[in-house]
Every structure is written in structure tokens, then in C-alpha cells.
Design an enzyme around this catalytic site. Structure first.
Site: not given
Ligand code: ARG
Length: 297
Positions: A196, A290
Site C-alpha cells: 500500500h 493504516c
Molecule cells: N492485513 C491488511 C491487508 O493486508 C493490512 C492493511 C494495512 N492497511 C494499510 N493502510 N496499509 O489488507
């Protein structure tokens, strides 16, 4: 410039110090001004690692959900102590990643884009976020292509920096531009650990960012260099503790407690780093940012 000009900085930094940065040091760090913010968060009541959809997740690692809740409460109370408004999106049983509220959408200038998740395990979160948006006076708009909200769509001043390569579909960027009316700069992510945009790039204020260059394609790096020539570049060690996954109000930067070199860089630029220990939520591949959806309304 003599060594005493940069007392307190490691020798490796001395060589890298540009005349401009040295000048700034002589004047002392810039004064930064906080702005009160509105955030949405979801408690990790149902958090666990029961599937693995990013390289940080390992289903064999035990997760202490009670500890996750306590750590998350510290983040919540820190925002509130700084005067920010935090609203809560109710967690839903069976959606363990819902604590990563940033992925639920993007709300800017009264326009709300609701997420369309890449993986079926998270798909159900979109409905909860759409409902929260409607209940708060925002009409949730859907994209045809995958978008993971503020995980990949970061507002910097009146521009949106948009990641693609792992989750958000490049084609969703035009849809986001159309819905929000803000210009979108597309940035390709190339390292699966930084899946991300908010794991590879931090927005510190309307004109200041920090990022981890190896997470980006050559073209994306060139774009960032052009837009933000003074950006802070973080070390591999800090990037690998998700150190860039921060939330800044323009002065206070809430960040993973173990990204210590980045904290020093932030302080040197006049911001105030505030370390938060989110060790349990790290196991899901996320940290401060996140867990925080900023409502830019
Ligand atoms: N386990 C989640 C996923 O892989 C983590 C998300 C993390 N969020 C972020 N904004 N980077 O989707």
C-alpha cells in the site's frame, strides 16, 4: 561548513548535507503548526491473523487481541489528547482486518469514495464503511476498479498521490480523480512488502512528504523527486518496521515507536515525533496510518 555546524549528526550524514539543509540548521528547525483533524477508526475487537494477504502476515504467529486493543486505545487517546476528533466505525465479527480503517475509503471536500477491496477476505468491510459514510452525511461513491481507500490514496495539500501495483487498480485513479475533482498523481509500487502507498510514503504536511525510494518504480521516483525535491528519504531499517505508516497533524507525527532514525529526521525537520507501540497490529502488516482514516471534509 565545519563539523561543529552539524554537531550531533552522524558522520555519514555530514557528507550528505546539502548547503540548503546546512543553512536551515543554522536557523534552527522550522516551526510547524498543527491543524485539528477529524479521523475515523475501528477497534481491533475481532483482530487476528487468520489469512495472509501480504508478506507481513503469518497465520502461525500468535496474536494477542487484548493487547492489540490496549495498544490501539493508546493511539485513540493520543489523538484525542491532541484535540483531534475521532469517530468510531463499529467493528464487525469475521472481518479481522477492519481495524485498518484507512482502507475503508477516501473522504475529501465532502466527496466520499468507498473501497472496493482486492481480496474477498476484506470485501465485507466496504459495506460497513459505506454505511458509516451515509450515516455521517457523505454519499458513498463506488469505483468500478479496485481501490483500497487511504491505504493507496494519500491527500497532500490539494493533490492525491495514488499507489498501484499490488492493491488499488491503476484504472481506479481516474475514477477517483473524477469523483473528488482533485488531481491524482499515480505512483507504481514494486516491492510486495510495501503493498500500500501508506507503507512506503508518509504525508507530514500539505507540502512535505517522506518516502522509501526502493519501494517505487523509477518513473514513480522521478515524479516524487520533481514534486517534492526536499522530501525526507527513510532508511531500509525504518521502512522495514513500517516506519512510514504515520499520521501527522502538521506538527505532531504519530508513528511506529521503533522507527527511531526516521523519528530523528522528523524532529530535525521541526516536527514532533510521538512513538506508538502497535506491535500486535504490525502482525497484520499495518501500523498507525493504516488504523486511521482521515476525513478531509
Ligand atoms: N492485513 C491488511 C491487508 O493486508 C493490512 C492493511 C494495512 N492497511 C494499510 N493502510 N496499509 O489488507
Amino acid at each position: 561548513m565545519t563539523i561543529s555546524d552539524v554537531a550531533g549528526t552522524p558522520a555519514s550524514d555530514v557528507a550528505a548535507t546539502t548547503p540548503r539543509r546546512a543553512e536551515r540548521r543554522e536557523r534552527g528547525p522550522r516551526t510547524r503548526t498543527p491543524r485539528l483533524r477529524r479521523y475515523a477508526m475501528t477497534a481491533p475487537t475481532f483482530f487476528t491473523v487468520s489469512y495472509a494477504i501480504n508478506p507481513w502476515m503469518d497465520t502461525s504467529t500468535p496474536v494477542d487481541t487484548d493487547l492489540a486493543v490496549r495498544q490501539w486505545e493508546t493511539l485513540l487517546s493520543t489523538y484525542r489528547a491532541l484535540g483531534h476528533t475521532v469517530e468510531l466505525v463499529e467493528p464487525v465479527a469475521g472481518l479481522p482486518d477492519m481495524v485498518y480503517a484507512a482502507n475503508g475509503g477516501l473522504i475529501v471536500d465532502g466527496k466520499a469514495v468507498v473501497a472496493r477491496f482486492a481480496y474477498p477476505q476484506r470485501a465485507g468491510e466496504a459495506a460497513a464503511h459505506a454505511e458509516w459514510m451515509s450515516g455521517n452525511g457523505f454519499e458513498p461513491r463506488h469505483t468500478r476498479h479496485t481501490n483500497e481507500g487511504q491505504g493507496d490514496l494519500l491527500v497532500v495539500g490539494s493533490r492525491i498521490l495514488a499507489g498501484y501495483g499490488f492493491r488499488t487498480d491503476h484504472r481506479a485513479h481516474a475514477e477517483v480523480e473524477q469523483i473528488t475533482g482533485l488531481p491524482v498523481t499515480s505512483l507504481e509500487l514494486v516491492d510486495p512488502r510495501f503493498y500500500h502507498l501508506d507503507t512506503a510514503l508518509a504525508v507530514l504536511d500539505d507540502t512535505t512528504i517522506a518516502y522509501y525510494p526502493p519501494a517505487f518504480s523509477d518513473e514513480a521516483r522521478a515524479r516524487l523527486q520533481k514534486l517534492f525535491p526536499d522530501a525526507i528519504e527513510v532508511s531500509t531499517a525504518d521502512a522495514y518496521v513500517l516506519g512510514l505508516n504515520v499520521v501527522s497533524d502538521g506538527k505532531h507525527v504519530l508513528m511506529p515507536a521503533n522507527a527511531t532514525t526516521f523519528a530523528a529526521q522528523i524532529a530535525n525537520a521541526g516536527f514532533e515525533p510521538i512513538g506508538i507501540d502497535l506491535s500486535e497490529l504490525f502482525k497484520g502488516g499495518g501500523s498507525v496510518k493504516c488504523c486511521t482514516l482521515e476525513v478531509y471534509s
